[in-house]
Write a protein that holds these residues in place. Structure first.
Motif, PDB file in Angstrom:
ATOM      1  N   ASN A 195      73.980  34.003  11.935  1.00  0.00           N
ATOM      2  CA  ASN A 195      72.847  34.676  11.289  1.00  0.00           C
ATOM      3  C   ASN A 195      72.531  36.005  11.968  1.00  0.00           C
ATOM      4  O   ASN A 195      72.153  36.976  11.300  1.00  0.00           O
ATOM      5  CB  ASN A 195      71.621  33.766  11.298  1.00  0.00           C
ATOM      6  CG  ASN A 195      71.758  32.602  10.333  1.00  0.00           C
ATOM      7  OD1 ASN A 195      72.485  32.700   9.344  1.00  0.00           O
ATOM      8  ND2 ASN A 195      71.072  31.510  10.613  1.00  0.00           N
ATOM      9  N   LEU A 245      72.595  39.678  10.108  1.00  0.00           N
ATOM     10  CA  LEU A 245      71.484  40.622  10.195  1.00  0.00           C
ATOM     11  C   LEU A 245      71.939  41.950  10.793  1.00  0.00           C
ATOM     12  O   LEU A 245      71.494  43.031  10.369  1.00  0.00           O
ATOM     13  CB  LEU A 245      70.359  40.036  11.057  1.00  0.00           C
ATOM     14  CG  LEU A 245      69.471  38.968  10.421  1.00  0.00           C
ATOM     15  CD1 LEU A 245      68.564  38.342  11.479  1.00  0.00           C
ATOM     16  CD2 LEU A 245      68.630  39.569   9.299  1.00  0.00           C
ATOM     17  N   GLU A 281      73.565  44.228   8.368  1.00  0.00           N
ATOM     18  CA  GLU A 281      72.614  44.764   7.398  1.00  0.00           C
ATOM     19  C   GLU A 281      71.671  45.803   7.996  1.00  0.00           C
ATOM     20  O   GLU A 281      71.212  46.713   7.291  1.00  0.00           O
ATOM     21  CB  GLU A 281      71.782  43.619   6.805  1.00  0.00           C
ATOM     22  CG  GLU A 281      72.592  42.618   5.988  1.00  0.00           C
ATOM     23  CD  GLU A 281      71.766  41.402   5.593  1.00  0.00           C
ATOM     24  OE1 GLU A 281      70.607  41.292   6.060  1.00  0.00           O
ATOM     25  OE2 GLU A 281      72.281  40.558   4.833  1.00  0.00           O
ATOM     26  N   HIS A 282      71.375  45.697   9.284  1.00  0.00           N
ATOM     27  CA  HIS A 282      70.275  46.496   9.844  1.00  0.00           C
ATOM     28  C   HIS A 282      70.639  47.345  11.064  1.00  0.00           C
ATOM     29  O   HIS A 282      69.753  47.956  11.652  1.00  0.00           O
ATOM     30  CB  HIS A 282      69.116  45.561  10.229  1.00  0.00           C
ATOM     31  CG  HIS A 282      68.545  44.792   9.090  1.00  0.00           C
ATOM     32  ND1 HIS A 282      67.721  45.359   8.134  1.00  0.00           N
ATOM     33  CD2 HIS A 282      68.680  43.477   8.742  1.00  0.00           C
ATOM     34  CE1 HIS A 282      67.356  44.444   7.252  1.00  0.00           C
ATOM     35  NE2 HIS A 282      67.939  43.297   7.593  1.00  0.00           N
ATOM     36  N   HIS A 320      67.874  49.412  13.285  1.00  0.00           N
ATOM     37  CA  HIS A 320      67.290  48.580  14.340  1.00  0.00           C
ATOM     38  C   HIS A 320      68.320  48.334  15.440  1.00  0.00           C
ATOM     39  O   HIS A 320      69.327  47.665  15.219  1.00  0.00           O
ATOM     40  CB  HIS A 320      66.816  47.246  13.757  1.00  0.00           C
ATOM     41  CG  HIS A 320      65.690  47.393  12.777  1.00  0.00           C
ATOM     42  ND1 HIS A 320      64.386  47.617  13.172  1.00  0.00           N
ATOM     43  CD2 HIS A 320      65.683  47.378  11.419  1.00  0.00           C
ATOM     44  CE1 HIS A 320      63.618  47.718  12.098  1.00  0.00           C
ATOM     45  NE2 HIS A 320      64.380  47.593  11.021  1.00  0.00           N
ATOM     46  N   PHE A 378      63.943  42.960  17.293  1.00  0.00           N
ATOM     47  CA  PHE A 378      63.968  42.898  15.829  1.00  0.00           C
ATOM     48  C   PHE A 378      64.750  41.668  15.364  1.00  0.00           C
ATOM     49  O   PHE A 378      64.279  40.905  14.517  1.00  0.00           O
ATOM     50  CB  PHE A 378      64.592  44.164  15.256  1.00  0.00           C
ATOM     51  CG  PHE A 378      64.917  44.055  13.784  1.00  0.00           C
ATOM     52  CD1 PHE A 378      63.926  44.206  12.828  1.00  0.00           C
ATOM     53  CD2 PHE A 378      66.211  43.775  13.359  1.00  0.00           C
ATOM     54  CE1 PHE A 378      64.213  44.081  11.468  1.00  0.00           C
ATOM     55  CE2 PHE A 378      66.515  43.652  12.006  1.00  0.00           C
ATOM     56  CZ  PHE A 378      65.511  43.809  11.064  1.00  0.00           C
ATOM     57  N   TYR A 379      65.936  41.472  15.905  1.00  0.00           N
ATOM     58  CA  TYR A 379      66.805  40.381  15.463  1.00  0.00           C
ATOM     59  C   TYR A 379      66.224  39.018  15.855  1.00  0.00           C
ATOM     60  O   TYR A 379      66.274  38.058  15.072  1.00  0.00           O
ATOM     61  CB  TYR A 379      68.210  40.575  16.020  1.00  0.00           C
ATOM     62  CG  TYR A 379      68.817  41.868  15.539  1.00  0.00           C
ATOM     63  CD1 TYR A 379      69.340  41.972  14.263  1.00  0.00           C
ATOM     64  CD2 TYR A 379      68.819  43.008  16.338  1.00  0.00           C
ATOM     65  CE1 TYR A 379      69.869  43.162  13.788  1.00  0.00           C
ATOM     66  CE2 TYR A 379      69.344  44.201  15.879  1.00  0.00           C
ATOM     67  CZ  TYR A 379      69.860  44.275  14.607  1.00  0.00           C
ATOM     68  OH  TYR A 379      70.374  45.462  14.136  1.00  0.00           O
ATOM     69  N   GLY A 405      63.067  38.395  16.232  1.00  0.00           N
ATOM     70  CA  GLY A 405      61.923  38.190  15.356  1.00  0.00           C
ATOM     71  C   GLY A 405      62.330  37.705  13.979  1.00  0.00           C
ATOM     72  O   GLY A 405      61.706  36.797  13.412  1.00  0.00           O
ATOM     73  N   ARG A 406      63.377  38.275  13.416  1.00  0.00           N
ATOM     74  CA  ARG A 406      63.846  37.855  12.097  1.00  0.00           C
ATOM     75  C   ARG A 406      64.397  36.433  12.119  1.00  0.00           C
ATOM     76  O   ARG A 406      64.361  35.724  11.112  1.00  0.00           O
ATOM     77  CB  ARG A 406      64.914  38.826  11.587  1.00  0.00           C
ATOM     78  CG  ARG A 406      64.387  40.187  11.187  1.00  0.00           C
ATOM     79  CD  ARG A 406      63.519  40.112   9.932  1.00  0.00           C
ATOM     80  NE  ARG A 406      64.244  39.627   8.785  1.00  0.00           N
ATOM     81  CZ  ARG A 406      64.890  40.406   7.919  1.00  0.00           C
ATOM     82  NH1 ARG A 406      64.885  41.723   8.087  1.00  0.00           N
ATOM     83  NH2 ARG A 406      65.535  39.886   6.878  1.00  0.00           N
ATOM     84  N   LEU A 407      64.911  36.018  13.268  1.00  0.00           N
ATOM     85  CA  LEU A 407      65.466  34.664  13.400  1.00  0.00           C
ATOM     86  C   LEU A 407      64.425  33.650  13.877  1.00  0.00           C
ATOM     87  O   LEU A 407      64.736  32.461  14.022  1.00  0.00           O
ATOM     88  CB  LEU A 407      66.646  34.678  14.380  1.00  0.00           C
ATOM     89  CG  LEU A 407      67.890  35.453  13.914  1.00  0.00           C
ATOM     90  CD1 LEU A 407      68.861  35.636  15.072  1.00  0.00           C
ATOM     91  CD2 LEU A 407      68.569  34.749  12.756  1.00  0.00           C
ATOM     92  N   ASN A 408      63.212  34.147  14.155  1.00  0.00           N
ATOM     93  CA  ASN A 408      62.115  33.290  14.620  1.00  0.00           C
ATOM     94  C   ASN A 408      62.438  32.579  15.931  1.00  0.00           C
ATOM     95  O   ASN A 408      62.133  31.390  16.121  1.00  0.00           O
ATOM     96  CB  ASN A 408      61.743  32.254  13.544  1.00  0.00           C
ATOM     97  CG  ASN A 408      61.187  32.894  12.295  1.00  0.00           C
ATOM     98  OD1 ASN A 408      60.329  33.771  12.364  1.00  0.00           O
ATOM     99  ND2 ASN A 408      61.684  32.473  11.141  1.00  0.00           N
ATOM    100  N   THR A 413      63.561  36.452  22.373  1.00  0.00           N
ATOM    101  CA  THR A 413      64.647  37.357  22.768  1.00  0.00           C
ATOM    102  C   THR A 413      65.525  36.714  23.843  1.00  0.00           C
ATOM    103  O   THR A 413      66.735  36.903  23.860  1.00  0.00           O
ATOM    104  CB  THR A 413      64.087  38.683  23.296  1.00  0.00           C
ATOM    105  OG1 THR A 413      63.173  38.424  24.382  1.00  0.00           O
ATOM    106  CG2 THR A 413      63.332  39.445  22.200  1.00  0.00           C
TER     107      THR A 413
END
Length: 277
Positions: free
Chosen positions: A177, A181, A184-185, A189, A194-195, A197-200, A203
């Motif tokens: 995942n 991401l 795509e980003h 980013h 960022f990554y 955070g998107r994966l919940n 860090t």
């Protein structure tokens, strides 16, 4: 220190160590942390140990306790290798340890409260030793206690292995995942926050998974894909360097130039001129 044949057990704490660096080597050691925290290191890295951690060492591993806080204490049981080989229940435990051997990772296991209490009871028995009145069966009692300890540890290792298998599958999913991401980003980013955070996830957790799966850092993966795209844009388009810097999410042309120079050894301009020669 209590002695039973070639088995030795003791309690070590921050007061009894006298500030000396304790080294464990050339034997089978079972270390259960009962309070506080300490740093232990082998030839490759340092590990933080705290209450409920079980450290298992084989004769081929040498570790040193680097630092410990003032409340640190642990129970340590040492079994001489020659004596270990005579114990019939040594092999099942050793078989469970195989996955750690050659992996450059110390067998450090986190126990739950029930597992910790159960193991500590056995270690306390080894600490107490046999009463003087048990002179007839002292050796047999010692051997059975050692075998009981080894069977307990084998079970702990087996349970941890099952958990690790789930963890490995989870790690693979998180890494896939993350890579999705990233594709795509990556232009907008560049930071791990960022990554994660998107994966919940945290860090720290993302960093650990990426490092475990690939041996590389998150930043390495980000910088690799950025550099590959920068090379393509410099070599295959007429965009000027400032436009490329903007497209790749750098704060300015100077920041992009420093990044590209560090990654490739040449400036963006020199790279482009080489392509046109």
């Amino acid at each position: 220190m209590k002695e039973q044949q070639s088995v030795y057990s003791c309690v070590v704490d921050s007061d009894s160590s006298d500030g000396k660096r304790m080294v464990l080597s050339e034997g089978f050691y079972f270390v259960l942390v009962t309070n506080g925290t300490a740093l232990v290191e082998d030839s490759y890295r340092k590990y933080a140990l705290e209450k409920y951690d079980l450290l298992i060492l084989t004769p081929s591993i040498t570790v040193a306790f680097d630092t410990a806080d003032t409340g640190f204490s642990m129970i340590c049981v040492y079994i001489e290798p020659a004596y270990f080989d005579t114990l019939p229940d040594g092999q099942p435990m050793y078989n469970q340890l195989v996955r750690f051997l050659g992996s450059y990772t110390l067998p450090v296991l986190r126990l739950d409260s029930a597992g910790y209490a159960y193991l500590k009871q056995t270690l306390d028995l080894l600490l107490a030793g046999c009463p003087d009145s048990y002179c007839l069966n002292r050796e047999g009692i010692g051997r059975h206690l050692c075998s009981f300890l080894l069977l307990q540890v084998a079970n702990i290792l087996h349970q941890d292995s099952e958990h690790t298998s789930v963890s490995v599958r989870r790690s693979g999913e998180v890494f896939r995942n993350f890579k999705k991401l990233l594709v795509e980003h990556y232009r907008t980013h560049h930071h791990i926050s960022f990554y994660a955070g998107r994966l919940n996830i945290s860090t720290t957790y993302l960093s650990r998974i990426v490092k475990r799966v690939t041996g590389r850092t998150v930043y390495f993966h980000v910088s690799e894909i950025l550099c590959a795209e920068a090379r393509r844009l410099l070599g295959c388009t007429d965009l000027d360097i400032k436009e490329i810097a903007d497209r790749l999410g750098f704060s300015d042309q100077s920041a992009f130039g420093k990044f590209f120079l560090k990654k490739t050894g040449v400036s963006p301009l020199k790279f482009r001129l080489r392509k046109t020669e």
